[in-house]
Design a protein around this motif. Structure first.
Motif, short mmCIF file in Angstrom:
data_model
loop_
_atom_site.label_atom_id
_atom_site.label_comp_id
_atom_site.label_asym_id
_atom_site.label_seq_id
_atom_site.Cartn_x
_atom_site.Cartn_y
_atom_site.Cartn_z
N VAL A 1 0.83 -1.20 0.00
CA VAL A 1 0.00 0.00 0.00
C VAL A 1 0.87 1.25 0.00
O VAL A 1 0.55 2.24 -0.63
CB VAL A 1 -0.93 0.00 1.22
CG1 VAL A 1 -1.62 1.33 1.37
CG2 VAL A 1 -1.96 -1.10 1.10
N ALA A 2 1.98 1.15 0.69
CA ALA A 2 2.72 2.38 0.94
C ALA A 2 4.00 2.51 0.14
O ALA A 2 4.61 3.57 0.13
CB ALA A 2 3.04 2.45 2.42
N LEU A 3 4.41 1.47 -0.55
CA LEU A 3 5.66 1.59 -1.28
C LEU A 3 5.54 2.62 -2.39
O LEU A 3 4.50 2.76 -3.00
CB LEU A 3 6.03 0.24 -1.89
CG LEU A 3 7.01 -0.53 -1.07
CD1 LEU A 3 7.51 -1.71 -1.88
CD2 LEU A 3 8.19 0.34 -0.68
N SER B 1 -4.88 8.13 6.64
CA SER B 1 -3.85 9.18 6.66
C SER B 1 -2.47 8.58 6.89
O SER B 1 -1.50 8.99 6.24
CB SER B 1 -4.11 10.17 7.78
OG SER B 1 -5.31 10.84 7.55
N ALA B 2 -2.40 7.65 7.80
CA ALA B 2 -1.11 7.06 8.10
C ALA B 2 -0.53 6.39 6.87
O ALA B 2 0.64 6.53 6.56
CB ALA B 2 -1.25 6.05 9.23
N THR C 1 10.26 1.76 6.43
CA THR C 1 10.24 1.88 7.88
C THR C 1 9.23 2.95 8.31
O THR C 1 8.44 2.74 9.23
CB THR C 1 11.63 2.27 8.40
OG1 THR C 1 12.58 1.42 7.76
CG2 THR C 1 11.73 2.10 9.89
N ALA C 2 9.27 4.08 7.60
CA ALA C 2 8.34 5.15 7.94
C ALA C 2 6.90 4.66 7.82
O ALA C 2 6.06 4.94 8.67
CB ALA C 2 8.56 6.34 7.02
N VAL C 3 6.67 3.89 6.78
CA VAL C 3 5.31 3.38 6.57
C VAL C 3 4.89 2.48 7.72
O VAL C 3 3.80 2.60 8.26
CB VAL C 3 5.25 2.60 5.25
CG1 VAL C 3 3.96 1.80 5.17
CG2 VAL C 3 5.36 3.55 4.08
N VAL C 4 5.82 1.60 8.07
CA VAL C 4 5.49 0.67 9.15
C VAL C 4 5.19 1.45 10.44
O VAL C 4 4.22 1.18 11.15
CB VAL C 4 6.63 -0.33 9.35
CG1 VAL C 4 6.40 -1.15 10.61
CG2 VAL C 4 6.73 -1.26 8.15
#
Ligand SMILES: Nc1ncnc2c1ncn2[C@@H]1O[C@H](COP(=O)(O)OP(=O)(O)OP(=O)(O)O)[C@@H](O)[C@H]1O
Ligand SMILES: Nc1ncnc2c1ncn2[C@@H]1O[C@H](COP(=O)(O)OP(=O)(O)OP(=O)(O)O)[C@@H](O)[C@H]1O
Ligand SMILES: [Mg+2]
Ligand SMILES: [Mg+2]
Lengths: 329, 563, 548, 335
Positions: free
Chosen positions: A155-157, D264-265, D312-315
């Motif tokens: 989702v965030a990559l 948002s996160a 890492t930021a995402v996690v």
């Protein structure tokens, strides 16, 4: 595909004796909303235009590839001669700066590629998302942990980056639209999978699933017969949001130089080259971005409508105390 | 039908607190409209209590909502007049209406969990409502008031608990909190719509006692809506029986219950299961014959089940042993959370026991078995809303995979017919059916694999009395015809007594008492069983008053179980 | 109607240029290479030439005059030995580094030597190719094998430096403009981190270098003196270089020209077609556009080892068929590109000799092309594949599509094969895998024929296992011999004439189809004065700019 | 006490999961980029390097080792740090050392640290914008549901989303800086240098990205608010005379926030690495651009480093969101 899914009731085919009764109810509720009808019509028109692109360009007498050097002002950066980006009887929407290619033809042909890529990617996103979401929700704790964390990262990559890397690894004679579909599909399924996982976790606790197990249904059968139908509604509404974002994504990928290959036209690719032209030749920017905007708007409106039509709470809107009041009804 | 005015000594003099005249409520549903309330009139003077009873869908809740003008803006169509505290609910401006709501008439809704804001501390919610009606009060005083009313409704350690959120409260406490919220505004009339349906008998008794005490104390009026005649009998003076939106009968409770004049009221009364009545001899005889042969079908030995891990571990079932013989009915009663459902699910192996074993015909069960089926508590979630009911019933047959499509459909239609449904409804969807009908579908589905035993988890708790009776008799009939063994799980003691050969009473995961039904009910051994039986509402108002008195004097055990 | 020649020397160039003020530079690419050993172009381009002085430098004059090489640190262009294999330079007196210490010939020698270190890769190949021992020398650092000094550079005294070459090189004064010839004090060398703050020998020194050259703040170097540097003007007191900006934004800022941007220029961003169209008839804006020409040719390259390009007829057919108007429109029209029929850029310094062996006019000559095809055995036309880069730009999809269109008229079906930039470069530089037909371009390392023709047509410069630019892999002894002969000439004018003749001769073989020479148009802020654009770089010279 | 322990265990579990995922990710990236065309040594050396030189550079960068060895060296650097030579001296790159850029010999960690301020500035400011704009319009359209206001808002926010960010940003830039001249063209000023200038210069990037994302939030807020408004407890408060506005702002919003926080996160993480187009447009020296540049130049250590940092930021963002979620909705048990 999803386009058809959403529009299927509109085709007016008689509902199958099975679940169609539900779909028919949804359709009936949709039909009463003017905004949904307009949105549906707009999308249908777009789809039709895309499908009938060769026909339309035959009527306009232009094709999307032929250069018209005489229609552009070479000394001034290649801006089209004439007002409004060179609109004329032969070139209905003007011509492309620099090349003089017919914009109308490029737009309708571009619709083909853009809608195909967006819808194809959507199909893949939904397929992967649903499978992963189901597997995470139904597998053991380990599988759930692993799949959920992978989903988090997916989702965030930074998707564009992976897209760049992937597109450069693949042999160049691999068909571009297919590649775009694969890349966008393979990288952007995280949201769907989260949605499906959450929904499945809720569904799994429902008694009808237990009942099916007691009735001797194996896990696959339970998924197919009991869960998938209930997942359809949220997934369809989610898809209505995903599809337009896929079109925008195609534009961004083109902007980074990894979109469809020229001379094939696509909206996103047109947009990405048009950005700098918006003062010198506003039409060149307005046309693709306007179309994109209309598509996004239509999909969102329709998606909203489908969601509310599928929502039993909205259906029973007479429920006591759930509405804000006016003085007298 | 001649409207019968309740005989009220003060009726002539005081302006009535609630006056409903010729109320009709129509819900437009697409092309057709549903008339939920039809030309209803009644009045209520200060301090009076009125009970509204009737089967599901008779329009009770619609009336209650109309009293507070809650139909505004929903599209429902109202005619007639509703005046509450001198305000005409239909024409009052919004501001006036807000004053009415809570200030003059306060409402207590049925489901205590969903009726409170899950995100806010309970005390804040009460304070918020209080401040609306007494704006001059400071925030701090409003909070204090919240604590006071919470204390009043018997929440222990109210100051601390006022900072809890609803999910930290038990069902009974939440219902008390809702009543406290009403109290905070000091309304002149309390409208309670099924305030105890979701609660255990013991908790129900406490809530009803609370309402009674408050009324005595503050002199507020009460409109109590319930489908449970017993609840009404013990709490109000006058009652009104509704059917199809109309008032069928009204009068003082004692009179209506003792000498019902309308056939419908009589029917209703007859359908109410009585905890003191023994099981109908016919049914009992047939079951006992096979039970006495001692042919054990299913046996649970020391089954345990835990949920969660480490710190948040709960033991739902803690070492239960029991047997079910061929063709007999075992009733399991106990209050909410006592582990009934968990046990039932382990018996059919939908849940794996964490300890102990379940043996079917002497063999240890390792997974679900087509001979063991289950009927679920909630008729809404136990049927897939997106599949036709026929398909749901046919599903086990398809899964078995040894019949042709034609045979499957025919068999499914037979099953539907067997449980009293029209086989032509095969393609209909669950939402097109009533609760009772859905429960029948559930039974048909459980019958489809040709089981030897069915676990019925609260098969009738969601149904009104008349439907309840129908479903219970259907089960009895099936048992007789097919020689089925039943495990009947219910929190309603009367229901269990009516249908069971043997009864097990559960509390906190263990069986505290077990034996032949009549023995357990007539001569309970365990104090907990006794307390349960004492809490069952009775249809005789005088008897109800006596019992209330008895509870007030010696209810230590009950208090403990309410915490 | 092409643009006026680069003589349009100044934008707001009236009024007297005054010292002082702050110059802002808005760039898209960061100056991430700021080590003189790593820089490639002469003087390392614009900004480095403010910090690094070299033995010689380009003449800071507008137009054709700017293609001359002039002395910088040295007193002259160098004294060649008779056969031009030994070049001797004498340093000016009073040269100082930013810390006040004197610049000696040893510092220059060290600067050249460290450019051989693997740690400081980059730079042009000429030093390796020409200096005796250059092919094996590995630099002065520990990591390099072998000797730490390069004996073919001698410093008999502090002001004299001698270079000994393997072969005659008439162009050596041009080479000496490159930043490898900038002095580096050995004791201040910090290896790969030197670029953070290279020691200045020029008019400005580094105050702050953030984010690997993304922002460079320069101030006047007080030890630099106009007296020993007649080329750089150094009007502004400080220079602030901000990079990482989007080209569209840079141009917009320059055209809006408000606040600090009134005194802003760019050293790397050209006006695009859309911007030119927009500037259109706006006189005020137009007066702020500087137009320049840099020796550059974009062309269609053939690899005759691949069929059917082994047949000269096919190559000639394509040469005839090409419609340069479409191609030029694809890169922004006639004001951004001039049609090319010669391989050498159209500047005298290169030895430009006009020719058009396969006249195609603006729109191609399909009839002639078809005839050639027929003769070559393709009477029914043919299908070929054109390889191009997927990145926007001169080797990008737009140009490819234009080529495709114009060849179609001659019955040549072109299939496009786009490759991502790195893959594209790898492929076109790979001798074993060079495509048969692709887009390519070549720019001059200095304005002379040698660096323009030799890498492309000299058979001995065919590179195996590396970057090869002789795409046609032409290895003709006659051509090789002529290249050797001309490159030994120290009379640069005479050499230029012969380069032109050689170009014309090679052109007959149709190994390339020259397409166009790009024209650079760049905006400057309102308060920028003294815009000088030479034909050497084609863009304004930052060392000449003044702020109003 | 218990709650805190649950939180800690939860965090620990998350951490282990995260580290594993990151490791897997780095392997995948290594493998992927191993296949990407473009020889880093050739790119570092420049176009006109001869083969010998390229080979020398390759050795210098350690690219002559087999892929697995390169990866192991990378891991070694992460956990133990490593030394490298600048030519004139030996320098130490302390753990966690993500290696050296192939292109300019900078420490990857230094590059990332240099890029972080701009990226975080952008991400957090944009977050504020999209939350304010998205939640605001979402609430407003929930309040005015079915009305003209809602339609106008829908179209406006969709216009933001339906326009690719590079067009949206350019249009804003033109309008605000070129036509109206309300603001000078932004150029990045670090927060540490001048907070006021920082804010002024970040305004447009924030708006661009915020606008682009806000539609999603408006829709989410709207639907979540409507969902809460349809819940039973709203009926309770309505039955006690609570005003419509209080219902929305006090009760419905609170219920609608958890999904907004969760999304948002995720988006915050996405923006950390995915806002390269915005960064490019506004010349922000952030991670996104660093990433694209290094992908283009096959600068593997930088690519891997940046992606790992973003991962890492995402996690972390996800974990924080989960905790916030649990705080906002006390019914949710961390699991
Ligand atoms: N919002 C609504 N929209 C349409 N029909 C409604 C609505 N609310 C109630 N009805 C119909 O009005 C009738 C009376 O409903 P009501 O809820 O008042 O019954 P009830 O007596 O309270 O039943 P129960 O015991 O199940 O709560 C029913 O037929 C119901 O289907
Ligand atoms: N899946 C589960 N996870 C955690 N705890 C559970 C789970 N299922 C049941 N429990 C807990 O186990 C205990 C027994 O629950 P069970 O549902 O068996 O009670 P019950 O007697 O059926 O109650 P009710 O009458 O309310 O249905 C309860 O405390 C419940 O919270
Ligand atoms: Mg009701
Ligand atoms: Mg239960």
């Amino acid at each position: 595909m999803a386009v058809q899914d959403v529009l299927a009731p509109g085709a007016g085919d008689p509902p199958a004796p099975g679940p169609a009764a539900g779909a028919r109810g949804v359709w009936r509720r949709l039909r009463t909303r003017p905004s949904a009808v307009v949105a549906g019509a707009v999308l249908a028109a777009l789809l039709l235009a895309a499908l009938a692109a060769p026909l339309l360009t035959a009527v306009s007498g232009q094709d999307p590839y032929t250069y018209h050097d005489e229609l552009v002002n070479s000394a001034s950066g290649g801006a089209p001669h004439g007002a409004f980006g060179g609109i004329s009887g032969t070139h209905w929407l003007g011509v492309e700066p620099g090349t003089g290619r017919d914009l109308f033809a490029r737009l309708v042909y571009g619709a083909r590629v853009s809608l195909l890529v967006a819808a194809g990617a959507l199909l893949l996103q939904v397929l992967i998302g649903v499978s992963v979401g189901l597997a995470a929700a139904l597998g053991n704790r380990w599988a759930d942990q692993v799949l959920s964390r992978i989903t988090d990262v997916m989702v965030a990559l930074p998707m564009l980056v992976l897209a760049i890397a992937l597109t450069t690894v693949v042999p160049e004679d691999f068909p571009r639209p297919l590649l775009l579909i694969l890349v966008m599909g393979a990288l952007n399924w995280g949201g769907t999978s989260r949605l499906v996982r959450a929904q499945t976790l809720t569904l799994r606790r429902l008694d009808f699933v237990a009942a099916a197990r007691l009735g001797g249904s194996g896990p696959l059968r339970v998924v197919r017969r009991e869960m998938l139908p209930s997942l359809a509604a949220p997934v369809i509404t989610h898809a209505a949001i995903l599809l337009p974002s896929n079109i925008v994504l195609e534009a961004s990928l083109s902007f980074l130089g990894i979109g469809v290959k020229p001379p094939t036209p696509a909206w996103g690719q047109m947009l990405s080259t048009a950005t700098t032209w918006f003062r010198a030749d506003p039409m060149y920017v307005l046309l693709p971005s306007g179309l994109l905007f209309v598509t996004v708007l239509a999909f969102t409106v329709l998606g909203d409508a489908v969601r509310t039509a599928l929502d039993p709470r909205e259906a029973s809107r007479l429920r006591v105390g759930t509405r804000k009041e006016k003085t007298r009804d | 039908m001649t409207p019968h005015q309740p005989t009220d000594p003060a009726a002539g003099t005081a302006e009535p607190l609630v006056e409903v005249r010729g109320l009709t409520v129509d819900f437009p549903m697409g092309e057709e409209t549903v008339r939920a309330v039809d030309d209803l009139s009644f009045r209520l003077t200060a301090g009076q209590a009125l009970g509204i009873v009737g089967e599901s869908g008779s329009g009770k809740s619609t009336v209650a909502a109309a009293l507070l003008g809650l139909h505004r803006g929903t599209g429902a169509h109202l005619t007639g007049t509703v005046r509450v505290g001198g305000i005409d609910v239909a024409t009052a401006p919004v501001r006036e209406l807000r004053r009415l709501r809570g200030g003059i008439a306060a409402m207590v809704f049925q489901d205590p969990l969903s009726s409170l804001d899950p995100y806010l501390p309970i005390g804040d919610q009460i304070a918020e409502v209080h401040r609306i009606h007494t704006p001059q009060v400071s925030r701090r005083d409003a909070r204090q008031r919240a604590i006071t009313v919470l204390d009043r409704v018997g929440i222990p350690d109210a100051a601390r608990r006022s900072r809890s959120r609803p999910h930290e409260f038990s069902g009974g406490m939440r219902q008390r909190a809702l009543i406290a919220m009403a109290l905070a505004c000091a309304p002149r009339v309390l409208v309670a719509d099924e305030p105890t349906t979701a609660l255990d008998v013991t908790v129900q008794a406490q809530i009803l006692d609370l309402l009674h005490d408050l009324r005595a104390e503050t002199g507020m009026g009460l409109v109590l809506v319930s489908h449970d005649l017993g609840v009404v009998a013990s709490s109000v003076e006058d009652m009104l029986v509704m059917r199809g939106g109309r008032a069928v009968e009204r009068g003082p409770v004692g009179t209506v219950l003792k000498f019902p004049r309308q056939p419908y009221t009589r029917e209703l009364l007859a359908a109410v299961p009585r905890v003191e009545a023994r099981r109908a001899p016919m049914a009992a005889a047939s079951a006992l014959s096979s039970a006495s042969t001692g042919d054990v079908l299913l046996e649970a030995a020391e089954v345990r089940r835990e949920f969660g891990r480490r710190k948040d571990r709960t033991v739902a079932v803690d070492g239960v042993s029991l047997t079910v013989a061929r063709g007999e009915t075992l009733g399991i009663v106990g209050e909410s959370g006592s582990g009934k459902t968990t046990l039932g699910r382990m018996l059919v192996r939908l849940l794996e026991p964490s300890g102990g074993s379940v043996r079917y015909r002497g063999h240890e069960l390792t997974g679900v078995h087509s001979d063991l089926q289950m009927v679920f508590q909630d008729p809404v979630s136990s049927l897939n809303p997106r599949r036709g009911i026929g398909e749901s019933v046919a599903d086990p047959l398809r899964a078995a995979g040894n019949l042709t499509d034609m045979e499957i459909t025919r068999r499914a239609r037979e099953l539907l017919e067997r449980v009293g449904l029209d086989p032509r409804w095969y393609h209909r969807y669950p939402h097109e059916f009533s609760g009772g009908q859905r429960q029948r579908v559930g039974i048909a589905r459980a019958l489809a694999p040709g089981p030897k035993l069915i676990v019925c988890d609260e098969p009738v708790s969601a149904l009104d009395v008349s439907t309840q009776a129908q479903v219970l008799s259907l089960l009895a009939e099936l048992q007789r015809d097919l020689g089925l063994a039943l495990v009947l799980i219910a929190h309603d003691l009367a229901v269990v007594r009516q249908a069971s050969d043997r009864v097990a009473v559960m509390r906190q995961g263990t069986v505290v008492e077990e034996g032949p039904a009549d023995t357990v009910y007539d001569a309970p051994d365990n104090p907990y069983t006794k307390a349960l039986l004492a809490a069952v509402p009775v249809l005789d108002p005088a008897e109800a008053a006596l019992r209330r008195e008895a509870r007030r004097n010696g209810g230590g055990l009950l208090r403990a179980s309410a915490g | 109607s092409g643009p006026q020649d680069g003589g349009a020397s100044s934008g707001g160039g009236d009024g007297k240029a005054a010292k002082g003020g702050k110059l802002t530079v808005l760039n898209s690419e960061a100056q991430s290479d700021f080590d003189p050993a790593r820089l490639y172009t002469s003087g390392g381009g614009n900004i480095p030439s403010l910090v690094f002085r070299t033995l010689t430098t380009r003449n800071r004059a507008a137009g054709a005059a700017g293609t001359k090489v002039v002395p910088d640190l040295a007193t002259g262009l160098g004294t060649p030995s008779k056969n031009a294999t030994v070049w001797t330079y004498t340093l000016k007196k009073g040269l100082k580094f930013e810390d006040g210490s004197a610049i000696t010939s040893a510092d220059i020698k060290y600067g050249v030597e460290r450019s051989f270190a693997a740690e400081l890769s980059g730079g042009a190949p000429y030093l390796r190719d020409w200096l005796i021992g250059g092919d094996t020398y590995q630099g002065p650092y520990k990591s390099g094998k072998g000797k730490k000094t390069l004996d073919s550079i001698e410093t008999p005294d502090d002001r004299t430096i001698v270079f000994k070459l393997k072969k005659p090189v008439g162009d050596f004064p041009y080479l000496a403009t490159q930043t490898q010839f900038a002095p580096v004090p050995r004791d201040k060398d910090t290896g790969t981190t030197y670029e953070k703050h290279p020691i200045s020998s020029g008019p400005y020194e580094v105050v702050k270098n953030t984010n690997d050259g993304e922002r460079l703040q320069l101030k006047r170097n007080t030890h630099w003196s106009q007296k020993v540097d007649d080329q750089r003007k150094a009007y502004p007191d400080t220079i602030d270089v901000r990079s990482g900006l989007d080209p569209a934004v840079i141009n917009q800022r320059l055209s809006t020209s408000s606040g600090d941007d009134t005194a802003a220029i760019t050293t790397d961003t050209n006006l695009g077609p859309a911007e030119l169209a927009q500037i259109g008839q706006d006189k005020a804006l137009k007066s702020r556009v500087g137009i320049g020409h840099f020796g550059y040719t974009d062309y269609l390259a053939f690899n005759p080892k691949v069929k059917p390009f082994d047949r000269p007829g096919v190559r000639r057919a394509i040469s005839y068929a090409i419609g340069r108007s479409s191609v030029i429109n694809a890169v922004g029209g006639s004001s951004l590109a001039e049609p090319a029929t010669t391989f050498l850029p159209n500047q005298k310094a290169f030895g430009y000799t006009p020719y058009d062996h396969f006249p195609a006019g603006g729109n191609g000559n399909p009839a002639k092309a078809k005839e050639e095809l027929r003769k070559a055995g393709y009477p029914d036309g043919l299908t070929v594949t054109l390889t191009h880069s997927t990145a926007e730009g001169e080797m990008g999809p737009k140009v490819a599509a234009a080529v495709q269109q114009s060849l179609a008229k001659a019955g040549i079906t072109v299939k496009l094969k786009g490759l991502e930039t790195n893959a594209y470069n790898e492929k076109r530089w790979d001798t074993d895998d060079t495509p048969g037909f692709f887009l390519s371009r070549w720019g001059a390392d200095w304005p002379a024929g040698y660096p323009f023709l030799a890498p492309i047509f000299d058979g001995r410069q065919i590179v195996k296992d590396g970057a090869n630019f002789n795409h046609a892999q032409l290895d003709d002894p006659a051509v090789n011999k002529e290249i050797d002969e001309i490159s030994g000439l120290t009379d640069l004018d005479a050499a230029a004439e012969r380069w032109g003749a050689l170009d014309k001769k090679i052109g007959e073989r149709a190994l390339t189809v020259p397409l166009f020479h790009p024209v650079y148009q760049r905006l400057v802020g309102k308060n920028i004065q003294h815009v000088v654009i030479s034909d050497w770089t084609g863009v304004l010279d930052i060392s000449q700019v003044a702020v109003k | 006490m218990t709650e805190r322990f649950t939180g800690l265990r939860f965090a620990a579990k998350r951490l282990v999961g995260a580290v594993t995922v990151l490791l897997v990710l780095s392997v995948v990236l290594y493998a992927l980029f191993y296949l990407v065309p473009g020889d880093p040594a050739q790119l570092a050396c420049g176009e006109r390097c001869n083969p010998a030189q390229v080979a020398q550079v390759r050795g210098q960068l350690g690219l002559d080792e087999p892929a697995y060895a390169q990866y192991l060296h990378f891991l070694q650097g992460v956990f133990a740090g490593r030394d490298y030579s600048t030519g004139t001296s030996l320098q130490h790159c302390a753990a966690p050392c993500l290696g050296l850029s192939h292109q300019n010999d900078q420490q990857v960690t230094a590059l990332i640290v240099a890029g972080l301020p701009a990226t975080t500035s952008l991400a957090i400011g944009a977050l504020v914008v999209w939350l304010a704009l998205g939640v605001g319009t979402g609430l407003l359209s929930a309040l005015r549901r079915g009305g003209v206001t809602e339609r106008v808002l829908t179209v406006l926010t969709l216009a933001g989303t339906g326009t690719p960010v590079f067009i949206l940003g350019l249009l804003l830039l033109m309008a605000v800086c070129a036509y109206l001249r309300w603001l000078p063209f932004p150029s990045y000023v670090p927060l540490s240098q001048d907070p006021e200038q920082w804010a002024w210069n970040m305004l447009l990037p924030w708006l661009t990205l915020g606008l682009f994302e806000s539609a999603k939030y408006a829709r989410l807020t709207r639907s979540a608010t409507l969902e809460v408004l349809a819940e039973d407890h709203i009926r309770t408060f309505r039955a006690y005379g609570v005003s419509e506005r209080a219902l929305v702002t006090r009760h419905a919003l609170r219920g609608a926030l958890p999904p907004v926080i969760a999304l948002s996160a995720l988006d915050l993480g996405q923006v950390m690495g995915g806002a390269m187009l915005t960064e490019q447009l506004f010349g922000l020296p952030g991670l996104g651009r660093l990433l694209v540049d290094s992908v283009r130049s096959v600068d593997l250590p930088v690519v891997v480093g940046v992606v790992l940092v973003i991962g890492t930021a995402v996690v972390i963002a996800n974990a924080v969101a989960d905790v916030l979620y649990a705080l906002a909705d006390r019914r949710v048990v961390l699991s």
